[in-house]
Design a protein around this motif. Structure first.
Motif, mmCIF file in Angstrom:
data_model
loop_
_atom_site.group_PDB
_atom_site.id
_atom_site.type_symbol
_atom_site.label_atom_id
_atom_site.label_comp_id
_atom_site.label_asym_id
_atom_site.label_seq_id
_atom_site.Cartn_x
_atom_site.Cartn_y
_atom_site.Cartn_z
ATOM 1 N N THR A 369 -6.283 9.452 1.045
ATOM 2 C CA THR A 369 -6.225 8.322 -0.029
ATOM 3 C C THR A 369 -4.621 8.005 0.176
ATOM 4 O O THR A 369 -3.669 8.527 0.746
ATOM 5 C CB THR A 369 -6.414 9.109 -1.179
ATOM 6 N N GLU A 370 -4.400 6.892 -0.696
ATOM 7 C CA GLU A 370 -2.892 6.313 -0.905
ATOM 8 C C GLU A 370 -2.006 7.102 -1.243
ATOM 9 O O GLU A 370 -0.923 7.297 -0.911
ATOM 10 C CB GLU A 370 -3.278 5.259 -2.005
ATOM 11 N N ALA A 371 -2.488 8.284 -2.125
ATOM 12 C CA ALA A 371 -1.498 9.337 -2.285
ATOM 13 C C ALA A 371 -0.984 10.231 -1.082
ATOM 14 O O ALA A 371 0.249 10.896 -1.297
ATOM 15 C CB ALA A 371 -2.345 10.285 -3.587
ATOM 16 N N LEU A 376 4.021 3.944 1.543
ATOM 17 C CA LEU A 376 2.904 2.765 1.550
ATOM 18 C C LEU A 376 2.289 2.567 0.018
ATOM 19 O O LEU A 376 2.259 1.558 -0.413
ATOM 20 C CB LEU A 376 1.551 3.236 2.490
ATOM 21 N N ALA A 377 2.178 3.823 -0.737
ATOM 22 C CA ALA A 377 1.793 3.450 -2.160
ATOM 23 C C ALA A 377 3.001 2.634 -2.817
ATOM 24 O O ALA A 377 2.797 2.175 -3.596
ATOM 25 C CB ALA A 377 1.177 4.709 -2.723
ATOM 26 N N LYS A 382 4.962 -1.997 -5.691
ATOM 27 C CA LYS A 382 6.366 -3.253 -5.601
ATOM 28 C C LYS A 382 5.527 -4.629 -5.421
ATOM 29 O O LYS A 382 6.023 -5.505 -6.119
ATOM 30 C CB LYS A 382 7.366 -2.965 -4.702
ATOM 31 N N ALA A 383 4.770 -4.486 -4.530
ATOM 32 C CA ALA A 383 4.016 -5.937 -4.305
ATOM 33 C C ALA A 383 3.370 -6.396 -5.189
ATOM 34 O O ALA A 383 2.993 -7.596 -5.713
ATOM 35 C CB ALA A 383 3.313 -5.822 -2.884
ATOM 36 N N ARG A 384 2.423 -5.476 -5.921
ATOM 37 C CA ARG A 384 1.499 -5.907 -7.024
ATOM 38 C C ARG A 384 2.360 -6.313 -8.151
ATOM 39 O O ARG A 384 2.065 -7.465 -8.962
ATOM 40 C CB ARG A 384 0.890 -4.707 -7.401
ATOM 41 N N ALA A 385 3.723 -5.696 -8.360
ATOM 42 C CA ALA A 385 4.450 -6.091 -9.390
ATOM 43 C C ALA A 385 4.977 -7.494 -9.159
ATOM 44 O O ALA A 385 5.039 -8.393 -10.150
ATOM 45 C CB ALA A 385 5.544 -5.114 -9.565
#
Length: 400
Positions: A369-371, A376-377, A382-385
């Motif tokens: 998973t991303e965790a 990468l997570a 940061k990209a979503r922000a």
């Protein structure tokens, strides 16, 4: 002279783009002002005279001027300059050297122009026609990285002016010897008077040497030297680097009239290596590691200058992580502590996987998973922000 040396151009009061003629005229003006014959017992004037002469010795020669323009006084420090002081003693001139350099610059065997002005005798020690030291030589050599790391020996073959084997540098035929000039009585100079002014010129009979040779050596035509092949054993110290200079005392050009030979300065250029990179005494090596070892941890063998050594890879090691091995770098040629060896691990993606390995890898990937990929997570967060902020700004602009 003071340990804190002034800029050579400042000493002579000339611009950095001064011509050779401007530099010589400026030096002559300074030397005439501070010469010890004009300032007897004045220590400050003596220091200024030596300082001006030292500046002129550097700026009047194309090679030393180029080095000084590029590196300043550091060009003549140990390790960069010629044997810790450079040709002519750039570490600091004594008065004898300064007077000889002045005489060389403006003619005359000793007092030169000051004999003409003041009627003084020769200064600086030694007779004008006495033995002369041979020139210092510089020899560039390329060596392999391994030779620099462990030391090596080479045999150099130089084509240089050396003592004539027949006359042993005297210029006189075997069985004879140079004779004292009967005109100048060995001084190399003749003095004429015109009222209170005394003028000194090179002796017309011996040409300023102070000696005449009635029976010249037939092998060298009385020169005392011959160009010859000279073999020199060179011991390369472990740890030398590109630009390192090694002084071989007495291995330069042969002296004239029985004078001592000059020195040979060997300048090294070290070839690059396929594995090891170098930064001073430290070395660096990049080592690829399988991604499963980077993930789960393990032990690998890494190359050093002294052979392979084990390195424990912690679980979760990231690409580019640096590991350091103290004291496993380059040896110090001065005998001090060796440098460090650095290892940068680079995660290598496997290629040409068989079908079963690809299936296992796909199944493994499906369990993640991303965790399991925190970097990468963090990037995605940061990209979503960033995009949320962009949308807020666009929305605010529409309401205006």
């Amino acid at each position: 002279m003071s340990d804190t040396k002034r800029d050579c151009y400042e000493v002579l009061e000339v611009p950095r783009d001064a011509t050779d003629d401007q530099i010589k005229k400026a030096y002559r003006k300074k030397a005439m002002l501070y010469h010890p014959d004009r300032n007897p017992g004045n220590k400050e004037a003596e220091e200024k005279f030596k300082e001006a002469t030292q500046a002129y010795e550097i700026l009047s020669k194309p090679e030393t001027r180029r080095q000084y323009d590029q590196f300043g006084w550091a060009a003549f420090d140990h390790g960069r300059g010629m044997g810790g002081g450079g040709p002519g003693g750039f570490g600091g001139l004594n008065m004898e050297d300064a007077l000889r350099a002045f005489a060389s610059a403006f003619g005359g065997g000793g007092g030169g122009i000051f004999e003409t002005l003041f009627g003084g005798g020769m200064r600086g020690g030694g007779e004008p026609g006495g033995p002369a030291r041979g020139a210092d030589l510089q020899y560039g050599i390329k060596i392999d990285f391994e030779e620099a790391a462990f030391g090596s020996t080479r045999e150099l073959t130089l084509d240089i002016e050396d003592d004539c084997p027949d006359c042993h540098g005297t210029g006189a035929a075997p069985g004879s010897k140079p004779e004292t000039c009967k005109t100048c009585h060995g001084r190399g100079q003749v003095v004429t008077s015109n009222g209170w002014i005394q003028m000194s010129r090179p002796c017309p009979r011996c040409g300023g040497t102070g000696e005449t040779i009635s029976k010249p050596c037939p092998a060298c035509n009385g020169e005392g030297r011959q160009r010859a092949k000279k073999k020199i054993a060179l011991k390369i110290p472990a740890g030398v680097d590109t630009g390192s200079r090694l002084r071989l005392a007495g291995k330069g050009e042969g002296g004239s009239r029985g004078g001592p030979p000059g020195d040979l300065y060997v300048v090294f250029e070290v070839r690059d290596h396929d594995i090891f990179k170098r930064d001073g005494l430290d070395t660096l090596c990049e080592v690829p590691i399988p991604f499963h070892i980077a993930t789960l941890g393990g032990e690998i063998q890494i190359p050093t200058l002294r052979g392979d050594v084990p390195l424990k890879i912690p679980a979760g090691t990231s690409d580019g992580k640096l590991f350091t091995f103290r004291g496993l770098g380059m040896p110090d040629p001065r005998g001090r502590t060796a440098g460090d060896h650095h290892v940068r691990v680079v995660i290598e993606t496997p290629t040409d996987l068989p079908r079963n390995s690809r299936d296992l890898l796909a199944a493994f990937g499906a369990t993640l998973t991303e965790a399991n990929h925190p970097r990468l997570a963090a990037l995605r967060k940061k990209a979503r922000a960033f995009h949320d902020r962009r949308e807020q700004m666009a929305s605010a602009k529409e309401k205006e």
